[in-house]
Scaffold this motif. Structure first.
Motif, PDB file in Angstrom:
ATOM      1  N   GLU A  71       0.811  -1.224   0.000  1.00 25.42           N
ATOM      2  CA  GLU A  71       0.000   0.000   0.000  1.00 25.42           C
ATOM      3  C   GLU A  71       0.844   1.273   0.000  1.00 25.42           C
ATOM      4  O   GLU A  71       0.330   2.367   0.100  1.00 25.42           O
ATOM      5  CB  GLU A  71      -1.014   0.011   1.134  1.00 25.42           C
ATOM      6  CG  GLU A  71      -0.421  -0.101   2.525  1.00 25.42           C
ATOM      7  CD  GLU A  71      -0.384  -1.534   3.038  1.00 25.42           C
ATOM      8  OE1 GLU A  71       0.219  -2.395   2.378  1.00 25.42           O
ATOM      9  OE2 GLU A  71      -0.945  -1.784   4.097  1.00 25.42           O
ATOM     10  N   GLY A  72       2.163   1.130  -0.150  1.00 24.15           N
ATOM     11  CA  GLY A  72       3.038   2.294  -0.266  1.00 24.15           C
ATOM     12  C   GLY A  72       3.528   2.801   1.080  1.00 24.15           C
ATOM     13  O   GLY A  72       3.596   2.064   2.056  1.00 24.15           O
ATOM     14  N   TRP A  73       3.846   4.065   1.105  1.00 20.89           N
ATOM     15  CA  TRP A  73       4.368   4.706   2.306  1.00 20.89           C
ATOM     16  C   TRP A  73       3.224   5.137   3.214  1.00 20.89           C
ATOM     17  O   TRP A  73       2.121   5.393   2.753  1.00 20.89           O
ATOM     18  CB  TRP A  73       5.204   5.926   1.922  1.00 20.89           C
ATOM     19  CG  TRP A  73       6.426   5.585   1.127  1.00 20.89           C
ATOM     20  CD1 TRP A  73       6.583   5.712  -0.223  1.00 20.89           C
ATOM     21  CD2 TRP A  73       7.647   5.058   1.620  1.00 20.89           C
ATOM     22  NE1 TRP A  73       7.829   5.288  -0.594  1.00 20.89           N
ATOM     23  CE2 TRP A  73       8.512   4.885   0.520  1.00 20.89           C
ATOM     24  CE3 TRP A  73       8.115   4.705   2.894  1.00 20.89           C
ATOM     25  CZ2 TRP A  73       9.804   4.391   0.646  1.00 20.89           C
ATOM     26  CZ3 TRP A  73       9.408   4.224   3.017  1.00 20.89           C
ATOM     27  CH2 TRP A  73      10.233   4.065   1.915  1.00 20.89           C
ATOM     28  N   PHE A  74       3.527   5.256   4.507  1.00 24.51           N
ATOM     29  CA  PHE A  74       2.571   5.766   5.490  1.00 24.51           C
ATOM     30  C   PHE A  74       3.022   7.153   5.943  1.00 24.51           C
ATOM     31  O   PHE A  74       4.200   7.514   5.806  1.00 24.51           O
ATOM     32  CB  PHE A  74       2.469   4.846   6.704  1.00 24.51           C
ATOM     33  CG  PHE A  74       1.732   3.547   6.440  1.00 24.51           C
ATOM     34  CD1 PHE A  74       0.849   3.404   5.376  1.00 24.51           C
ATOM     35  CD2 PHE A  74       1.917   2.472   7.271  1.00 24.51           C
ATOM     36  CE1 PHE A  74       0.173   2.218   5.147  1.00 24.51           C
ATOM     37  CE2 PHE A  74       1.248   1.268   7.062  1.00 24.51           C
ATOM     38  CZ  PHE A  74       0.377   1.143   5.996  1.00 24.51           C
ATOM     39  N   ALA A  75       2.089   7.910   6.499  1.00 21.10           N
ATOM     40  CA  ALA A  75       2.363   9.284   6.912  1.00 21.10           C
ATOM     41  C   ALA A  75       3.569   9.382   7.845  1.00 21.10           C
ATOM     42  O   ALA A  75       4.399  10.279   7.703  1.00 21.10           O
ATOM     43  CB  ALA A  75       1.125   9.888   7.572  1.00 21.10           C
ATOM     44  N   GLU A  76       3.679   8.460   8.796  1.00 22.03           N
ATOM     45  CA  GLU A  76       4.795   8.537   9.740  1.00 22.03           C
ATOM     46  C   GLU A  76       6.139   8.235   9.079  1.00 22.03           C
ATOM     47  O   GLU A  76       7.190   8.633   9.576  1.00 22.03           O
ATOM     48  CB  GLU A  76       4.572   7.627  10.955  1.00 22.03           C
ATOM     49  CG  GLU A  76       4.491   6.151  10.640  1.00 22.03           C
ATOM     50  CD  GLU A  76       3.074   5.654  10.388  1.00 22.03           C
ATOM     51  OE1 GLU A  76       2.891   4.429  10.341  1.00 22.03           O
ATOM     52  OE2 GLU A  76       2.150   6.477  10.214  1.00 22.03           O
ATOM     53  N   ASP A  77       6.129   7.565   7.925  1.00 21.41           N
ATOM     54  CA  ASP A  77       7.373   7.270   7.213  1.00 21.41           C
ATOM     55  C   ASP A  77       8.046   8.546   6.707  1.00 21.41           C
ATOM     56  O   ASP A  77       9.271   8.600   6.586  1.00 21.41           O
ATOM     57  CB  ASP A  77       7.113   6.357   6.001  1.00 21.41           C
ATOM     58  CG  ASP A  77       6.627   4.974   6.383  1.00 21.41           C
ATOM     59  OD1 ASP A  77       6.997   4.480   7.471  1.00 21.41           O
ATOM     60  OD2 ASP A  77       5.874   4.387   5.581  1.00 21.41           O
ATOM     61  N   LYS A  84      -3.532   7.935   7.312  1.00 23.25           N
ATOM     62  CA  LYS A  84      -2.256   7.213   7.363  1.00 23.25           C
ATOM     63  C   LYS A  84      -1.510   7.165   6.031  1.00 23.25           C
ATOM     64  O   LYS A  84      -0.314   6.915   6.011  1.00 23.25           O
ATOM     65  CB  LYS A  84      -2.449   5.797   7.913  1.00 23.25           C
ATOM     66  CG  LYS A  84      -3.109   4.823   6.982  1.00 23.25           C
ATOM     67  CD  LYS A  84      -3.184   3.440   7.609  1.00 23.25           C
ATOM     68  CE  LYS A  84      -3.658   2.416   6.612  1.00 23.25           C
ATOM     69  NZ  LYS A  84      -3.634   1.061   7.173  1.00 23.25           N
ATOM     70  N   ARG A  85      -2.196   7.471   4.904  1.00 26.64           N
ATOM     71  CA  ARG A  85      -1.537   7.393   3.593  1.00 26.64           C
ATOM     72  C   ARG A  85      -1.476   8.726   2.855  1.00 26.64           C
ATOM     73  O   ARG A  85      -1.093   8.782   1.699  1.00 26.64           O
ATOM     74  CB  ARG A  85      -2.243   6.351   2.720  1.00 26.64           C
ATOM     75  CG  ARG A  85      -2.141   4.942   3.325  1.00 26.64           C
ATOM     76  CD  ARG A  85      -2.759   3.864   2.456  1.00 26.64           C
ATOM     77  NE  ARG A  85      -2.023   3.748   1.214  1.00 26.64           N
ATOM     78  CZ  ARG A  85      -2.589   3.799   0.004  1.00 26.64           C
ATOM     79  NH1 ARG A  85      -3.880   3.954  -0.127  1.00 26.64           N
ATOM     80  NH2 ARG A  85      -1.864   3.666  -1.073  1.00 26.64           N
ATOM     81  N   ASN A  86      -1.861   9.824   3.549  1.00 24.79           N
ATOM     82  CA  ASN A  86      -1.890  11.137   2.885  1.00 24.79           C
ATOM     83  C   ASN A  86      -1.356  12.227   3.804  1.00 24.79           C
ATOM     84  O   ASN A  86      -1.894  12.448   4.894  1.00 24.79           O
ATOM     85  CB  ASN A  86      -3.323  11.480   2.470  1.00 24.79           C
ATOM     86  CG  ASN A  86      -3.781  10.648   1.307  1.00 24.79           C
ATOM     87  OD1 ASN A  86      -3.442  10.925   0.167  1.00 24.79           O
ATOM     88  ND2 ASN A  86      -4.547   9.602   1.601  1.00 24.79           N
ATOM     89  N   ARG A  87      -0.300  12.884   3.324  1.00 25.21           N
ATOM     90  CA  ARG A  87       0.291  14.022   4.012  1.00 25.21           C
ATOM     91  C   ARG A  87       0.686  15.067   2.969  1.00 25.21           C
ATOM     92  O   ARG A  87       1.859  15.252   2.659  1.00 25.21           O
ATOM     93  CB  ARG A  87       1.516  13.577   4.812  1.00 25.21           C
ATOM     94  CG  ARG A  87       1.395  13.871   6.288  1.00 25.21           C
ATOM     95  CD  ARG A  87       2.575  13.353   7.051  1.00 25.21           C
ATOM     96  NE  ARG A  87       3.587  14.380   7.226  1.00 25.21           N
ATOM     97  CZ  ARG A  87       4.716  14.178   7.879  1.00 25.21           C
ATOM     98  NH1 ARG A  87       4.990  13.014   8.410  1.00 25.21           N
ATOM     99  NH2 ARG A  87       5.576  15.156   7.998  1.00 25.21           N
TER     100      ARG A  87
END
Length: 195
Positions: A14-20, A80-83
């Motif tokens: 699912e790709g990167w997460f916001a905390e990444d 979690k997936r958008n910043r």
């Protein structure tokens, strides 16, 4: 051939997460996370874009009510997936020197100054995501015959979508999210120094 940086390889399906985003070394400046994908500002920033952001910041600051601040180029953790990283964020969050993102509940206004490389995201993807996150006001500043034009939107809470509140040329005069009046035609002009 040199080795590619770690951020070129998403760690999960699912790709990167916001905390990444805070832990990835050597990310290019102005990296956003949209639907788990890293989005970079790849083209050089135009002087007009930079001046309009600076002009808006100067125009907003003296009009902000107590407890409200304006920040440039800070991300908003929508989920979690958008910043995404808007050009300006008007927020009620207290100042924290090490802050790297805001929660949508702390944001009263998001401003995007449209550039050719961001136009699609600013007009479609980001506007939908900001509305779904419950951010009450969205301004999109476009260039029209060399001058800034403000496209203003207010959140319709029952639909979680933005409703157009007007297109402003010359002067932006609004009662919400706080009383504000901005000379749009001066935004891209340098600050005049006296003395």
């Amino acid at each position: 051939m040199s080795e590619l940086p770690d951020w070129m390889y998403p760690p999960r399906e699912e790709g990167w997460f916001a905390e990444d985003l805070d832990g990835l070394p050597n990310l290019p400046r102005h990296t956003e996370l949209v639907d788990g994908a890293l989005v970079f500002m790849m083209s050089p920033q135009r002087s007009w874009h930079s001046r309009v952001i600076s002009g808006l910041t100067r125009a907003l600051e003296p009009q902000l009510p107590d407890g409200v601040e304006v920040e440039r180029e800070m991300t908003i953790r929508l989920d979690k997936r958008n910043r995404p990283e808007p050009d300006l964020v008007v927020t009620t969050a207290a100042y924290e020197p090490d802050r790297t993102w805001f929660a949508p509940s702390d944001v009263v206004l998001v401003v995007e100054v449209v550039s050719p490389e961001s136009a699609h995201r600013d007009r479609t993807v980001k506007v939908r995501k900001y509305a779904e996150a419950g951010i009450p006001h969205y301004w999109r500043i476009e260039e029209e015959t060399g001058l800034p034009v403000a496209h203003v939107f207010e959140l319709e809470e029952s639909t979680s979508a933005y409703a157009p509140a007007g297109i402003f040329r010359g002067t932006l005069d609004r009662p919400v999210p706080f009383p504000v009046k901005i000379d749009l035609d001066r935004l891209d002009k340098p600050l005049r120094r006296t003395g």
